[in-house]
Design a protein around this motif. Structure first.
Motif, mmCIF file in Angstrom:
data_model
loop_
_atom_site.group_PDB
_atom_site.id
_atom_site.type_symbol
_atom_site.label_atom_id
_atom_site.label_comp_id
_atom_site.label_asym_id
_atom_site.label_seq_id
_atom_site.Cartn_x
_atom_site.Cartn_y
_atom_site.Cartn_z
ATOM 1 N N ILE A 70 0.819 -1.216 0.000
ATOM 2 C CA ILE A 70 0.000 0.000 0.000
ATOM 3 C C ILE A 70 0.851 1.264 0.000
ATOM 4 O O ILE A 70 0.694 2.133 -0.857
ATOM 5 C CB ILE A 70 -0.959 -0.023 1.212
ATOM 6 N N ILE A 71 1.771 1.344 0.960
ATOM 7 C CA ILE A 71 2.465 2.627 1.125
ATOM 8 C C ILE A 71 3.416 2.907 -0.044
ATOM 9 O O ILE A 71 3.320 3.958 -0.690
ATOM 10 C CB ILE A 71 3.185 2.673 2.491
ATOM 11 N N LEU A 72 4.304 1.966 -0.333
ATOM 12 C CA LEU A 72 5.272 2.248 -1.409
ATOM 13 C C LEU A 72 4.594 2.472 -2.762
ATOM 14 O O LEU A 72 4.882 3.466 -3.427
ATOM 15 C CB LEU A 72 6.350 1.159 -1.472
ATOM 16 N N PRO A 73 3.641 1.615 -3.171
ATOM 17 C CA PRO A 73 3.027 1.863 -4.487
ATOM 18 C C PRO A 73 2.220 3.162 -4.554
ATOM 19 O O PRO A 73 2.190 3.807 -5.587
ATOM 20 C CB PRO A 73 2.101 0.665 -4.712
ATOM 21 N N HIS A 74 1.565 3.552 -3.464
ATOM 22 C CA HIS A 74 0.671 4.716 -3.554
ATOM 23 C C HIS A 74 1.301 6.010 -3.093
ATOM 24 O O HIS A 74 0.881 7.092 -3.496
ATOM 25 C CB HIS A 74 -0.612 4.475 -2.748
ATOM 26 N N VAL A 75 2.261 5.918 -2.203
ATOM 27 C CA VAL A 75 2.858 7.144 -1.663
ATOM 28 C C VAL A 75 4.222 7.395 -2.323
ATOM 29 O O VAL A 75 4.624 8.542 -2.500
ATOM 30 C CB VAL A 75 2.987 7.057 -0.116
ATOM 31 N N GLY A 76 4.908 6.328 -2.645
ATOM 32 C CA GLY A 76 6.179 6.477 -3.361
ATOM 33 C C GLY A 76 7.394 6.394 -2.472
ATOM 34 O O GLY A 76 8.508 6.251 -2.957
ATOM 35 N N TRP A 77 7.211 6.526 -1.167
ATOM 36 C CA TRP A 77 8.347 6.385 -0.244
ATOM 37 C C TRP A 77 7.818 5.904 1.102
ATOM 38 O O TRP A 77 6.619 6.054 1.393
ATOM 39 C CB TRP A 77 9.162 7.680 -0.157
ATOM 40 N N PRO A 78 8.691 5.319 1.919
ATOM 41 C CA PRO A 78 8.206 4.686 3.149
ATOM 42 C C PRO A 78 7.942 5.684 4.268
ATOM 43 O O PRO A 78 8.878 6.204 4.876
ATOM 44 C CB PRO A 78 9.345 3.729 3.536
ATOM 45 N N VAL A 79 6.691 5.943 4.540
ATOM 46 C CA VAL A 79 6.323 6.921 5.567
ATOM 47 C C VAL A 79 4.947 6.562 6.115
ATOM 48 O O VAL A 79 4.110 6.008 5.410
ATOM 49 C CB VAL A 79 6.345 8.354 4.953
ATOM 50 N N ILE A 80 4.734 6.844 7.396
ATOM 51 C CA ILE A 80 3.407 6.720 8.010
ATOM 52 C C ILE A 80 3.123 8.011 8.773
ATOM 53 O O ILE A 80 4.073 8.703 9.150
ATOM 54 C CB ILE A 80 3.299 5.498 8.960
ATOM 55 N N PRO A 81 1.854 8.337 9.023
ATOM 56 C CA PRO A 81 0.672 7.577 8.664
ATOM 57 C C PRO A 81 0.220 7.832 7.234
ATOM 58 O O PRO A 81 0.541 8.863 6.634
ATOM 59 C CB PRO A 81 -0.383 8.123 9.634
ATOM 60 N N VAL A 82 -0.572 6.886 6.757
ATOM 61 C CA VAL A 82 -1.192 6.990 5.446
ATOM 62 C C VAL A 82 -2.675 6.706 5.670
ATOM 63 O O VAL A 82 -3.017 5.776 6.394
ATOM 64 C CB VAL A 82 -0.564 5.959 4.485
ATOM 65 N N MET A 83 -3.514 7.519 5.065
ATOM 66 C CA MET A 83 -4.960 7.310 5.220
ATOM 67 C C MET A 83 -5.555 6.800 3.918
ATOM 68 O O MET A 83 -5.206 7.296 2.843
ATOM 69 C CB MET A 83 -5.641 8.636 5.579
ATOM 70 N N LYS A 84 -6.444 5.824 4.053
ATOM 71 C CA LYS A 84 -7.261 5.411 2.909
ATOM 72 C C LYS A 84 -8.670 5.916 3.173
ATOM 73 O O LYS A 84 -9.238 5.662 4.245
ATOM 74 C CB LYS A 84 -7.248 3.894 2.788
ATOM 75 N N THR A 85 -9.221 6.655 2.237
ATOM 76 C CA THR A 85 -10.559 7.212 2.435
ATOM 77 C C THR A 85 -11.605 6.135 2.137
ATOM 78 O O THR A 85 -11.300 5.142 1.465
ATOM 79 C CB THR A 85 -10.805 8.406 1.484
ATOM 80 N N PRO A 86 -12.845 6.347 2.588
ATOM 81 C CA PRO A 86 -13.885 5.353 2.272
ATOM 82 C C PRO A 86 -14.023 5.137 0.763
ATOM 83 O O PRO A 86 -14.389 4.056 0.322
ATOM 84 C CB PRO A 86 -15.149 5.971 2.871
ATOM 85 N N ALA A 87 -13.673 6.151 -0.038
ATOM 86 C CA ALA A 87 -13.769 5.990 -1.491
ATOM 87 C C ALA A 87 -12.516 5.336 -2.079
ATOM 88 O O ALA A 87 -12.427 5.136 -3.292
ATOM 89 C CB ALA A 87 -13.985 7.360 -2.141
ATOM 90 N N GLY A 88 -11.552 5.044 -1.228
ATOM 91 C CA GLY A 88 -10.354 4.334 -1.717
ATOM 92 C C GLY A 88 -9.168 5.238 -2.022
ATOM 93 O O GLY A 88 -8.121 4.754 -2.441
ATOM 94 N N GLY A 89 -9.319 6.547 -1.837
ATOM 95 C CA GLY A 89 -8.189 7.457 -2.088
ATOM 96 C C GLY A 89 -7.132 7.328 -0.999
ATOM 97 O O GLY A 89 -7.443 6.971 0.141
#
Ligand code: GSH
Length: 375
Positions: free
Chosen positions: A54-73
């Motif tokens: 999830i994090i690397l493919p969608h954010v591009g670098w290793p970091v938290i926190p990451v939120m997934k919205t109810p719509a999947g964003g």
């Protein structure tokens, strides 16, 4: 110590998902906001698999926190997470105070909490809680391994975080000042909390969630640091628990846009310690950006600055992200009308922040692909 089992909140597909960890500074900030906001969310531990899938493919670098919205964003960066949920939910009261000077001070306190209190937070973690932190990092990353195996994994993963100490400016020469400053901050915040239950008054708001970042995972939950907080500043520990409980308050913030006078010593400390570091970093930005194209990604650091904390002086990296938080402060200042500006200027005068009135960033910044870039 109480630890809220947010992970066990019974996730539902329509919930917001927060990928993070109890041990993480910025997850604490986002979680405290979610608990207060009262929207359905659940937290998932940022395991190795979550980073990979999830994090690397969608954010591009290793970091938290990451939120997934109810719509999947996918949203990264706590300020953006909070802004996104506020805009989507339109709930009352808003996390940001109504008053324009209160908003300006909220941004100042975010800049201080996110980008300066990180210095004591990281110092105390890695100087006094190293083994605890390794164990926690391992348990997060590889929940199915045995404790000793987790410790080994944590030791490996933890190096990246421990390695942040020199860039942050934590060194033998600055440690005495860092500890003196943190202890003084605890006293100052305790004095404030004797009068006001939260940063800006009678209810939690943006500044509380920002301050909760350093003051929860590292400085309350790490055992040796928690002992210090409970001993020197039990009122701050109570505030941590109050913010953690996420209780919505029926009270509101002052409607006259006033700022508690008990914040003066904290803002004075910020101006004295953090502002010179930001100025030096802004000079580096000026030189770097002259040669760069609009839209160019900023490096995470631009050179070496000198920090001075309670007369302990040492080198630190000219980290660029604090300039992004500073830009939010300046934007909140620029929108003030004459009356609000006069009140903000009087406040800045009282806290040794007069230079901020004239200060402009040499280049405007933006964020794209979860990284800082020239606008
Ligand atoms: N500005 C970011 C900061 C996030 C951050 O620094 N997270 C830490 C953990 S608490 C991290 O994953 N750091 C990895 C790194 O900076 O390389 C936010 O507010 O979300």
């Amino acid at each position: 110590m109480k630890e809220k089992q947010t992970i066990l909140r019974g996730g539902n597909v329509a919930d917001y998902i927060l990928y993070g960890a109890e041990v993480s500074y910025f997850t604490g900030k986002a979680r405290a906001y979610f608990s207060w906001r009262g929207v359905p969310f659940h937290e998932e531990g940022a395991t190795q698999d979550v980073y990979r899938d999830i994090i690397l493919p969608h954010v591009g670098w290793p970091v938290i926190p990451v939120m997934k919205t109810p719509a999947g964003g996918i949203v990264q960066d706590t300020a953006e997470i909070i802004a996104h949920v506020e805009a989507a939910e339109q709930a009352e009261p808003p996390v940001m105070p109504h008053g324009p000077v209160q908003r300006f001070v909220s941004q100042l306190l975010q800049l201080y909490a996110d980008e300066w209190l990180v210095i004591p937070a990281m110092h105390y973690r890695w100087t006094y809680n190293e083994d605890f932190a390794y164990q926690e990092f391992g348990a997060l990353s590889a929940p199915d391994l045995s404790k000793p195996e987790q410790y080994d994994v944590g030791r490996k993963n933890g190096q990246r975080f421990k390695g942040a100490l020199p860039p942050l400016g934590v060194s033998a020469t600055t440690i005495p000042g860092i500890e003196k400053s943190y202890e003084a901050f605890l006293k100052e915040f305790s004095t404030h909390l004797e009068v006001h239950p939260y940063a800006l008054g009678n209810r939690a708001s943006f500044a509380d969630f920002a301050l909760y970042g350093p003051l929860y995972a590292h400085l309350y939950r790490d055992p040796a640091s928690g002992e210090i907080m409970h001993r020197l500043a039990p009122k701050v520990a109570d505030w941590v628990e109050r913010v953690q409980a996420g209780s919505p308050s029926t009270d509101d913030l002052p409607t006259d846009d006033s700022i508690p006078v008990t914040l003066t010593p904290i803002l004075t400390r910020q101006m004295r310690e953090q502002f010179p570091a930001l100025l030096q970093t802004a000079h580096f930005l000026q030189d770097w950006a002259k040669e760069a194209e609009p839209g160019a990604f900023l490096p995470r650091a631009l050179g070496q600055i000198e920090i001075n904390i309670e007369n302990s002086i040492g080198p630190a990296a000219a980290r660029t992200f604090p300039l992004w938080r500073l830009q939010a402060v300046l934007d909140a200042y620029d929108v003030l009308d004459d009356d609000a500006r006069a009140r903000a200027d009087a406040l800045l005068g009282r806290v040794g922040g007069a230079p901020l009135k004239e200060f402009k960033l040499p280049f405007r910044l933006t964020r794209k692909q979860n990284r800082l870039a020239l606008a």
